[in-house]
Write an enzyme that holds these catalytic residues in place. Structure first.
Site, PDB file in Angstrom:
ATOM      1  N   GLU A  73       0.888  -1.172   0.000  1.00 51.16           N
ATOM      2  CA  GLU A  73       0.000   0.000   0.000  1.00 51.16           C
ATOM      3  C   GLU A  73       0.921   1.216   0.000  1.00 51.16           C
ATOM      4  O   GLU A  73       1.392   1.662   1.035  1.00 51.16           O
ATOM      5  CB  GLU A  73      -0.905  -0.062   1.229  1.00 51.16           C
ATOM      6  N   CYS A  89      -2.254   8.685   2.441  1.00 48.48           N
ATOM      7  CA  CYS A  89      -2.022   8.169   1.080  1.00 48.48           C
ATOM      8  C   CYS A  89      -3.160   8.614   0.184  1.00 48.48           C
ATOM      9  O   CYS A  89      -3.008   8.711  -1.024  1.00 48.48           O
ATOM     10  CB  CYS A  89      -2.012   6.652   1.042  1.00 48.48           C
TER      11      CYS A  89
HETATM   12  C1  UN1 Z   1      -3.466   5.820   4.504  1.00 48.55           C
HETATM   13  O1  UN1 Z   1      -3.352   7.006   4.259  1.00 48.55           O
HETATM   14  O2  UN1 Z   1      -2.451   5.078   4.550  1.00 48.55           O
HETATM   15  O3  UN1 Z   1      -9.234   6.375   3.393  1.00 48.55           O
HETATM   16  C2  UN1 Z   1      -4.726   5.157   4.831  1.00 48.55           C
HETATM   17  C3  UN1 Z   1      -8.606   6.990   4.260  1.00 48.55           C
HETATM   18  C4  UN1 Z   1      -8.315   6.275   5.547  1.00 48.55           C
HETATM   19  C5  UN1 Z   1      -7.112   5.406   5.399  1.00 48.55           C
HETATM   20  C6  UN1 Z   1      -5.925   6.058   4.783  1.00 48.55           C
HETATM   21  N1  UN1 Z   1      -9.461   5.478   5.920  1.00 48.55           N
HETATM   22  O4  UN1 Z   1      -8.223   8.134   4.117  1.00 48.55           O
END
Ligand code: UN1
Length: 505
Positions: A260, A294
């Site tokens: 990820e 992310c």
């Molecule tokens: C991440 O940034 O690694 O969808 C995960 C989202 C959160 C998870 C982000 N539920 O922004």
């Protein structure tokens, strides 16, 4: 800070835990730093090579027992852990805000994500379904079943210091794996606090070593972990650059990996969009977690017709953003994680200026203790290298477009493929965006922003984001090995494909 005490944290904490026992062979300390003022919070003792050996050996021996427990019973451990997290939501949410720097509301949200994940995993523990296929041979049965891999490694990033571990750990555990966690050394206290809660729950349940932890000082032990043949599956969250190296190492040992990695997520606002939905979604997506998700919205493509209004409304919204101590709930945005992140922001702004990018709002690092920067809005060109890269900071590039196809092409023209969103009231545009010709991302939303995904769907992205899927849907399959079984209950030995092989007997 009462929550530190409530979570059982000390000024110096052991940094490795195997079978519910803390290991304390080292004196080298990793400091946990409050990004809101740059001051030390507490320390954690770095894991040594011999601690690491114990962590792996113990989680291996626990696995041999744990895999024998019926899956719904394994789910019971996760149910109790979910309840423990409910009880500690306020304290753990505060710690996440304190150590990582996201707002208290988002810190609490992260713990809620763990709770939701626990509920989901409990249900999943009764739904590890295998298929039954009709055999082409009479008196034969053809089925598949799923078995755990063994010790599952979970490597997490600072930006979601607890929730992403839960996505992986809870599913891995109900599947019958044991879990070894290597958290980011930038958020070690969050990991120690979660491990303490796990230890209490495991102890009351009568198991040890389903969840284990090690926090190494340097890359050498983390590398040993990635290369370790005793760890058949690793879930890695982090940058694309590091993810590529992890992927190569795991490929060499023929291990399994769930990646990820980085995102470069775009929102498209078309000519039919409801701006009352689009504007708050973009603001939350761009400045939530100070642009360090992310899933952060980094690019916005706006139809020419709405461009001026969208810019004006975003600037207005950005003017209201209060920056400061994340534990003060009047603040909407906290600091970046550390000085290196702040410097990366400054460098990105310099590059933008050099390219002639028009800074519509912000653009400065704040001259105060801690690692604060302004939420920044830039009119940019989609082709600029800086726009193609993921800068982990609240910098939003805004770009006008004329034709819908132009916006989709620009959105897809980056190496990352995590999340995407379209704001529209056109069924044609919506369906096109979701079709195979539309968004190339793992997540594609309509009238919902790029960040803040629910745990029920599979989370992950394509291209340089790494292709992994975590949390909901059937992501559990990545934590188990599939076994196909053909069972002959007859008295003859017919061969598949009708082969008539004269077998000498
Ligand atoms: C991440 O940034 O690694 O969808 C995960 C989202 C959160 C998870 C982000 N539920 O922004």
């Amino acid at each position: 800070m009462d929550f530190l005490k409530a979570l059982g944290l000390q000024t110096n904490n052991p940094g490795a835990c195997a079978e519910g026992h803390w290991l304390t062979s080292n004196t080298t300390k990793i400091m946990s730093i409050n990004p809101a003022n740059g001051q030390d919070i507490a320390s954690v003792q770095a894991c040594t090579r011999s601690d690491y050996e114990q962590v792996i050996a113990k989680s291996l021996s626990t696995f041999l027992q744990w895999r024998q427990m019926p899956a719904p019973k394994r789910g019971e451990l996760i149910r109790r852990l979910g309840n423990k997290l409910r009880e500690n939501k306020d304290a753990l949410g505060s710690l996440v805000a304190y150590e990582m720097g996201k707002s208290k509301a988002e810190g609490d949200g992260e713990v809620q994500e763990m709770v939701d994940m626990a509920d989901f995993a409990v249900g999943q523990s009764r739904m590890l379904y295998g298929l039954t296929m009709p055999s082409e041979r009479s008196q034969h049965r053809l089925v598949e079943q799923w078995h755990p891999y063994g010790v599952t490694g979970v490597i997490t990033s600072f930006n979601f210091p607890v929730a992403v571990w839960a996505w992986n750990a809870f599913i891995a555990a109900v599947c019958g794996n044991t879990v070894v966690w290597k958290p980011s050394s930038k958020t070690p206290l969050c990991a120690v606090a979660v491990q303490k809660l796990c230890n209490e729950v495991m102890h009351d349940f009568g198991v040890e070593g389903v969840f284990n932890l090690f926090i190494p000082e340097d890359h050498a032990i983390a590398d040993a972990f990635i290369n370790d043949p005793r760890v058949p599956l690793i879930s890695f969250t982090g940058s694309t650059a590091v993810g590529q190296q992890v992927n190569e190492k795991i490929a060499k040992k023929m291990g399994r990996v769930i990646l990820e990695l980085g995102g470069n997520n775009a929102v498209i606002v078309d000519e039919t969009a409801d701006l009352n939905l689009a504007i708050p979604a973009i603001v939350f997506g761009a400045i939530g977690t100070a642009g360090q998700r992310c899933t952060t919205t980094r690019r916005v493509f706006v139809h020419q017709k709405h461009y001026d209004e969208v810019v004006a409304r975003l600037v207005h919204a950005y003017q209201q953003v209060t920056i400061g101590d994340p534990l003060d709930n009047r603040n909407t945005m906290g600091p970046l994680i550390d000085n290196a992140a702040k410097m990366a922001f400054v460098k990105a702004i310099d590059e933008i200026k050099l390219l002639g990018g028009e800074i519509l709002f912000g653009g400065n690092a704040l001259q105060r203790p801690g690692f604060f920067v302004e939420p920044t809005l830039v009119r940019a060109n989609p082709a600029w290298p800086i726009v193609q890269r993921e800068t982990f900071a609240p910098i939003l590039y805004i770009m006008p477009y004329q034709k819908f196809s132009e916006a989709i092409n620009a959105q897809n023209a980056v190496s990352q493929g995590l999340s995407s969103a379209l704001f529209t009231n056109s069924v044609r545009h919506s369906e096109y965006f979701l079709s195979a010709m539309g968004s190339d991302c793992g997540i594609a939303n309509i009238n919902v922003g790029t960040s803040g995904a629910e745990i029920g769907g599979a989370f992950g992205g394509e291209k340089m984001t790494g292709g992994g899927r975590e949390s909901g849907s059937d992501a559990w399959k990545a934590y188990m090995r599939r076994q196909t079984n053909t069972i002959n209950w007859g008295k003859t030995l017919p061969l598949a494909q009708g082969i008539n092989f004269k077998i000498p007997t």
